[in-house]
Scaffold this active site. Sequence first.
Site, PDB file in Angstrom:
ATOM      1  CD  GLU A  85      66.681 -12.353  32.360  1.00 28.44           C
ATOM      2  OE1 GLU A  85      66.240 -11.207  32.337  1.00 28.44           O
ATOM      3  OE2 GLU A  85      67.345 -12.509  32.339  1.00 28.44           O
ATOM      4  CB  CYS A 117      71.253 -14.674  33.744  1.00 26.65           C
ATOM      5  SG  CYS A 117      70.789 -13.729  31.945  1.00 26.65           S
ATOM      6  CG  HIS A 239      75.818 -15.459  31.368  1.00 23.90           C
ATOM      7  ND1 HIS A 239      74.270 -15.954  30.404  1.00 23.90           N
ATOM      8  CD2 HIS A 239      75.848 -14.138  31.259  1.00 23.90           C
ATOM      9  CE1 HIS A 239      73.724 -15.706  30.479  1.00 23.90           C
ATOM     10  NE2 HIS A 239      74.117 -14.469  30.731  1.00 23.90           N
ATOM     11  CB  SER A 315      71.644  -7.532  33.318  1.00 27.33           C
ATOM     12  OG  SER A 315      72.718  -8.294  32.095  1.00 27.33           O
TER      13      SER A 315
HETATM   14  P1  HMG Z   1      76.661  -3.806  18.215  1.00 24.71           P
HETATM   15  O1  HMG Z   1      76.614  -3.014  19.147  1.00 24.71           O
HETATM   16  O2  HMG Z   1      75.409  -4.235  16.868  1.00 24.71           O
HETATM   17  O3  HMG Z   1      77.555  -4.632  17.721  1.00 24.71           O
HETATM   18  O4  HMG Z   1      76.342  -5.074  19.473  1.00 24.71           O
HETATM   19  P2  HMG Z   1      79.339  -4.937  17.758  1.00 24.71           P
HETATM   20  O5  HMG Z   1      79.212  -3.144  16.378  1.00 24.71           O
HETATM   21  O6  HMG Z   1      80.004  -3.834  18.845  1.00 24.71           O
HETATM   22  O7  HMG Z   1      80.509  -5.108  16.882  1.00 24.71           O
HETATM   23  C1  HMG Z   1      79.710  -6.790  17.271  1.00 24.71           C
HETATM   24  C2  HMG Z   1      81.248  -7.450  17.536  1.00 24.71           C
HETATM   25  O8  HMG Z   1      81.489  -7.536  16.054  1.00 24.71           O
HETATM   26  C3  HMG Z   1      82.432  -6.290  18.016  1.00 24.71           C
HETATM   27  O9  HMG Z   1      83.453  -7.097  18.239  1.00 24.71           O
HETATM   28  C4  HMG Z   1      82.566  -5.654  16.181  1.00 24.71           C
HETATM   29  O10 HMG Z   1      84.699  -5.988  16.139  1.00 24.71           O
HETATM   30  C5  HMG Z   1      82.451  -7.327  15.609  1.00 24.71           C
HETATM   31  P3  HMG Z   1      84.826  -7.120  19.431  1.00 24.71           P
HETATM   32  O11 HMG Z   1      85.564  -6.153  18.741  1.00 24.71           O
HETATM   33  O12 HMG Z   1      83.880  -6.568  20.551  1.00 24.71           O
HETATM   34  O13 HMG Z   1      85.067  -8.102  19.475  1.00 24.71           O
HETATM   35  N1  HMG Z   1      82.835  -7.017  14.456  1.00 24.71           N
HETATM   36  C6  HMG Z   1      82.749  -7.497  13.306  1.00 24.71           C
HETATM   37  N2  HMG Z   1      83.628  -9.213  12.899  1.00 24.71           N
HETATM   38  C7  HMG Z   1      83.943  -9.680  11.701  1.00 24.71           C
HETATM   39  N3  HMG Z   1      83.486  -9.285  10.624  1.00 24.71           N
HETATM   40  C8  HMG Z   1      82.747  -7.784  10.374  1.00 24.71           C
HETATM   41  C9  HMG Z   1      82.169  -7.552  11.973  1.00 24.71           C
HETATM   42  N4  HMG Z   1      81.748  -6.400  12.355  1.00 24.71           N
HETATM   43  C10 HMG Z   1      81.852  -6.380  13.879  1.00 24.71           C
HETATM   44  N5  HMG Z   1      82.185  -7.918   9.611  1.00 24.71           N
HETATM   45  C11 HMG Z   1      75.954  -6.444  21.719  1.00 24.71           C
HETATM   46  C12 HMG Z   1      76.902  -5.703  20.383  1.00 24.71           C
HETATM   47  C13 HMG Z   1      76.342  -7.158  22.435  1.00 24.71           C
HETATM   48  C14 HMG Z   1      76.123  -4.928  22.029  1.00 24.71           C
HETATM   49  C15 HMG Z   1      74.470  -5.937  21.124  1.00 24.71           C
HETATM   50  O14 HMG Z   1      74.630  -7.180  20.152  1.00 24.71           O
HETATM   51  C16 HMG Z   1      73.888  -6.289  22.969  1.00 24.71           C
HETATM   52  O15 HMG Z   1      73.531  -5.450  22.858  1.00 24.71           O
HETATM   53  N6  HMG Z   1      73.716  -7.353  22.954  1.00 24.71           N
HETATM   54  C17 HMG Z   1      72.823  -7.531  24.387  1.00 24.71           C
HETATM   55  C18 HMG Z   1      73.070  -7.229  25.571  1.00 24.71           C
HETATM   56  C19 HMG Z   1      74.527  -8.478  25.744  1.00 24.71           C
HETATM   57  O16 HMG Z   1      74.229  -9.162  25.692  1.00 24.71           O
HETATM   58  N7  HMG Z   1      75.076  -7.908  27.108  1.00 24.71           N
HETATM   59  C20 HMG Z   1      75.856  -9.248  27.199  1.00 24.71           C
HETATM   60  C21 HMG Z   1      76.509  -9.217  28.612  1.00 24.71           C
HETATM   61  S1  HMG Z   1      75.162  -8.750  29.816  1.00 24.71           S
HETATM   62  C22 HMG Z   1      74.616 -10.846  30.472  1.00 24.71           C
HETATM   63  O17 HMG Z   1      75.005 -11.105  29.496  1.00 24.71           O
HETATM   64  C23 HMG Z   1      73.036 -10.660  30.577  1.00 24.71           C
HETATM   65  C24 HMG Z   1      72.501 -10.772  29.533  1.00 24.71           C
HETATM   66  O18 HMG Z   1      72.364 -11.574  29.930  1.00 24.71           O
HETATM   67  C25 HMG Z   1      71.134 -10.716  30.216  1.00 24.71           C
HETATM   68  C26 HMG Z   1      70.757 -10.999  31.882  1.00 24.71           C
HETATM   69  O19 HMG Z   1      71.578 -11.110  32.976  1.00 24.71           O
HETATM   70  O20 HMG Z   1      69.170 -11.057  32.095  1.00 24.71           O
HETATM   71  C27 HMG Z   1      72.373  -9.983  28.710  1.00 24.71           C
END
Ligand code: HMG
Length: 400
Positions: A85, A117, A239, A315
């Site tokens: 992609e 992906c 993935h 996605s």
């Molecule tokens: P965010 O919203 O900034 O982070 O981004 P958050 O607030 O959700 O925190 C992340 C985790 O850290 C959470 O854990 C928090 O609790 C924890 P969870 O509750 O989910 O288990 N946390 C802490 N832990 C320990 N100590 C601390 C602390 N603070 C927070 N101090 C988000 C997270 C994934 C949304 C962001 O990184 C993002 O947008 N990423 C890109 C999208 C993505 O990867 N999506 C995955 C599914 S889609 C997919 O797999 C397809 C893809 O590969 C693309 C394709 O297909 O082409 C992406």
Amino acid sequence: MKIKEKIKIGIDKIGFAMPKYFLDIRDLAIGRNENENKFVKGLMQSEMSIAPVTEDIVSLGASAAEQILDKEDKKNIEMIIVGTESSVDQSKASAVFIHHLLNIQPFARSVEIKEACYGATAALNFAKNYIEKNENASVLVIASDIAKYGIDTPGESTQGAGSIAMLIKKDPRIAVINDENVCQTRDIMDFWRPNYSDFPIVDGHFSTKQYLDCLTTTFDKYKKRYNQDLSNFSAFCFHLPFPKLGLKAINSLLEKNVEKEIKNMFLEKFHTSIVYGKRVGNIYTGSLYLSLLSLLENCDNLKAGDKIGMYSYGSGAVCEFFNLTLADGFKAHLRNNRLDDFDTRKQLSIKEYEAMFFEKIILDEEGNCDFSNSKFIQESDNAFVLEKVENHKRIYKKIK
Ligand code: HMG
């Protein structure tokens, strides 16, 4: 009438290429004023691969394939499919450049395939169907991507770059791709990149919910369709946009009534499947196959005949649950020192990373841009690099 025995088709060789550079995720946390545990524990990420302007999906894909192919393979490849992609051209397939760079015999088909992906998983399926009808043919499947979300965005900590190459043929020496599979399509906007945008638009939390819900619903369908359950599997690969989502994925498959011992066995294997992903980041199409490589090279409790459950998610969204059976002597066709490659990469400071992130191909009026004296080319450990653009044509160079 004698019924012809079905041939076994699957992964015969697997290679992986990544750029020379990485950013420590803790440095990113400092640079973005975040608690490092959010990235280290919350996402379970530790490093991410960063690609300089001289490495793209063509150079990385060709470099991954060059590691595994010999002269005989190059004579037998009848199709090259690149799942990506992060394409470098809207018309010409990256597979055509790669066909030339690798010196594959001319009477081959070369195409690029896209569904976020998920692309490389579709490519494996097409490869298998082709070989079923052309028993002596090989197909080269490449998953190649550079994941860039943008500076100071929520997705920044989940970037990465790298390429997986798989040689698919009959009687494979690593793993057989079995027939049982279930796919699911959902028209959702969780992550997409319009043609006018350099970066994806992401609904991050929605995307993680969709990833997990697609997994549980697809796996339920799979269990019903094939009358199978957890006991049919020895390990799972996912993935991995970031390793913590993989951990949530495996936990969602381990039903509440699963014995502790079995749960621990799956979790132990899961942790070997994220060793490489933790240090590379999301490589989109190649991410699931990097998990597989990590599992096979780092887990000591797998044997021939073991079945590996594979969850592919792209996605948009399309996902698939399918499985592989490990071949006799599979370990002999893998590496046991790949971590050395990670240890010899160059660590970037946050400033160097940002400079590399924003570096672009800047063409003069004739459509030229020359990187031949770039230190990135001198420092690269890969077989191929992007050397220059001449009259709008990308020119790659073999350096190793
Ligand atoms: P965010 O919203 O900034 O982070 O981004 P958050 O607030 O959700 O925190 C992340 C985790 O850290 C959470 O854990 C928090 O609790 C924890 P969870 O509750 O989910 O288990 N946390 C802490 N832990 C320990 N100590 C601390 C602390 N603070 C927070 N101090 C988000 C997270 C994934 C949304 C962001 O990184 C993002 O947008 N990423 C890109 C999208 C993505 O990867 N999506 C995955 C599914 S889609 C997919 O797999 C397809 C893809 O590969 C693309 C394709 O297909 O082409 C992406």
